[in-house]
Design a protein around this motif. Sequence first.
Motif, mmCIF file in Angstrom:
data_model
loop_
_atom_site.group_PDB
_atom_site.id
_atom_site.type_symbol
_atom_site.label_atom_id
_atom_site.label_comp_id
_atom_site.label_asym_id
_atom_site.label_seq_id
_atom_site.Cartn_x
_atom_site.Cartn_y
_atom_site.Cartn_z
ATOM 1 N N ILE A 119 50.629 64.948 52.802
ATOM 2 C CA ILE A 119 49.613 63.935 52.482
ATOM 3 C C ILE A 119 49.458 63.804 50.967
ATOM 4 O O ILE A 119 49.380 62.689 50.426
ATOM 5 C CB ILE A 119 48.263 64.300 53.131
ATOM 6 C CG1 ILE A 119 48.373 64.215 54.653
ATOM 7 C CG2 ILE A 119 47.158 63.372 52.629
ATOM 8 C CD1 ILE A 119 47.155 64.722 55.390
ATOM 9 N N THR A 163 48.057 59.292 57.739
ATOM 10 C CA THR A 163 47.999 60.745 57.511
ATOM 11 C C THR A 163 47.985 61.550 58.806
ATOM 12 O O THR A 163 48.095 62.772 58.759
ATOM 13 C CB THR A 163 46.750 61.113 56.677
ATOM 14 O OG1 THR A 163 45.568 60.757 57.404
ATOM 15 C CG2 THR A 163 46.764 60.400 55.341
ATOM 16 N N PHE A 185 42.014 60.832 50.982
ATOM 17 C CA PHE A 185 43.122 59.884 50.860
ATOM 18 C C PHE A 185 42.584 58.520 50.454
ATOM 19 O O PHE A 185 43.135 57.850 49.569
ATOM 20 C CB PHE A 185 43.867 59.794 52.195
ATOM 21 C CG PHE A 185 45.081 58.899 52.179
ATOM 22 C CD1 PHE A 185 46.311 59.393 51.789
ATOM 23 C CD2 PHE A 185 44.990 57.568 52.555
ATOM 24 C CE1 PHE A 185 47.438 58.574 51.769
ATOM 25 C CE2 PHE A 185 46.100 56.741 52.548
ATOM 26 C CZ PHE A 185 47.331 57.255 52.146
#
Length: 634
Positions: free
Chosen positions: A195, A187, A218
Amino acid sequence: MNYLRAENLAKRFGERVLFEGINFTLVKGERVALIAKNGTGKTSLLNILTQNDEPDAGAVIIDKNIKWAYLQQEPAFDDQDTVWQAVFNSDNELLKVVANYELVLEDIEETPDDLKLQSRLQECMEQMDTLNAWDIEARVHTILTQLNLHHHLHQLTTSLSGGQKKRLALARVLIQSPDMLIMDEPTNHLDIQMIEWLESYLKSQDVTLLVVTHDRYFLDNVCNEIIELDLGQLFVYRGNYAYFLEKKEQREAYQAKEVDQARKLARKELEWMRRQPKARTTKSKSRIDAYYEVKEKAAFRKDDSLVEINMQMQRMGRKILEVYNINKSYGDVKIADNFTYLFTPGERIGVIGKNGVGKSSFMNMLLGLEKQDSGKIIKGETVRFGYYGQQGLQIKEDKRVIEVITDIAEYLEVGKGQKLTASGMLKLFLFDPKQQHNYVSSLSGGEKRRLYLLTILMQKPNFLVMDEPTNDLDIETLNVLEEFLENFEGCLLVVTHDRYFMDTLVDKLFVFEGDGKIRDFNGNYQDYLNELEDAKQMNYAAKQALNIKNQLPAKAKPEPAKKDKKKLTFNEQKEFEQLGKEIESLNSKKTELVNKLSAGSGNHEELTNWSKEIESINQQLDEKELRWLELSEV
């Protein structure tokens, strides 16, 4: 089915042991996040697992029947390759067929009547049919578009920025559609929209993942297991980030209890050892061996030190930073269009928008590092900026760590009359005395960022401007940085793709919507997402209602009721005429004040009063125009 297996891996650098005796298996379908402190060997472990480095001991076995790919933290490309060539630089036969087809399409666009090209196109299409490559061709276009590379296909890779190179490397591995994907900080350098697209894409694919990431959203959205590299060993947690924190705390508490018990036993055994004669029986020998094992366990000292940030800031006056009608463009790309904003003490503002819309350029203008095309930026006399730039620490690699700090100051006041030496400051940021005399070139990426942060905070800023501060920092350092910023009494302006970091710290957003439009939004990133979702739902409901209305048969549509035309009363007619005059007068006054603001003034209070008066006029205009419309309809 085991895709990857690591057996008894060990790696050291000189006297420093990174890890030893590591055993690890990655099974088909697993999505694993690897986390650890900076400098403990995450990237070294990945390089060994991907066979880019040799372990000092042990072996790595990867299933020969699978396709796998590795996204490096700092990707490298052939200097002679264009973006297009780099994407398709692969032994994969399907990708070569797609590349040939795309190149022929481009040639035909330039010379559509060329019969040879048309014949080649037909051949390429037949190959695409034979290998069933149309799905791959569609995926290539989707990935290149989503990663914003479709406009750069013929650029040389050497001309790309660091962020573009990271996106190109990501495109290259995703297009291969691997069975197993290993990623190191995927990322970094991606904007939030990218993302979120990457999260969605990875969840939709049947791919086995091993990923090093500090992005906690994430991690939670993509991974179902966490492995932690700590004390040279791997610890497995089958759950999300919150579960990991809970179980890690339990593990460390149990470990501390074991060490405490071992120390008590070691003291007893030491007394026994001192009482024993030199001639030892077999039974005594086994007890002696057990003593040394207990002694080793009792001597364990966990490095649970954390970065300690305790800095004073310069006093800040009432006048912070005032921005009046600034405009900035680079050719056809407009960064800011007539943007005005008055910063107030203690504000915490996040800056979001797609890559390339000018977020960094905007911050450079505020800092005085770039000049706006027009408009004014006035900085308060007491404001001291601290700029944590995306480019990181810009110093010579052959400089020693302690020299970096002593160049700023030999001592630093940290409050209550206390002073710290440069060496003491480095200790707070987890640089031990031995490491302080190493060269900067020996530091890991995360350690360099930590050193960079120390150099910024040593200048005692009261207005922190941070451009992607979370890149390369480990999660523990991020938590400490967040805690420091939560208690920071100055202003904070931060560009970050880390949604967790932003939601924790900011209460306002500057949303770069493109074409120079910068929206002032009250709330954090999650609030902004909620608003977008609400708007989406309202649009959907409106469309559904319109569809239902259009599907009604003509006879079912109700006829509008006939209404008697209403006339204004004498008083209403008089009010209507008066409102028109008042609205015209208010608009004239507003124009006059806006012109004064644009011209500027050396008197801060005068500028503030003009701004407040404009707000008051806008409110009056809203009320009077609404009433005028009501009466005009009658």
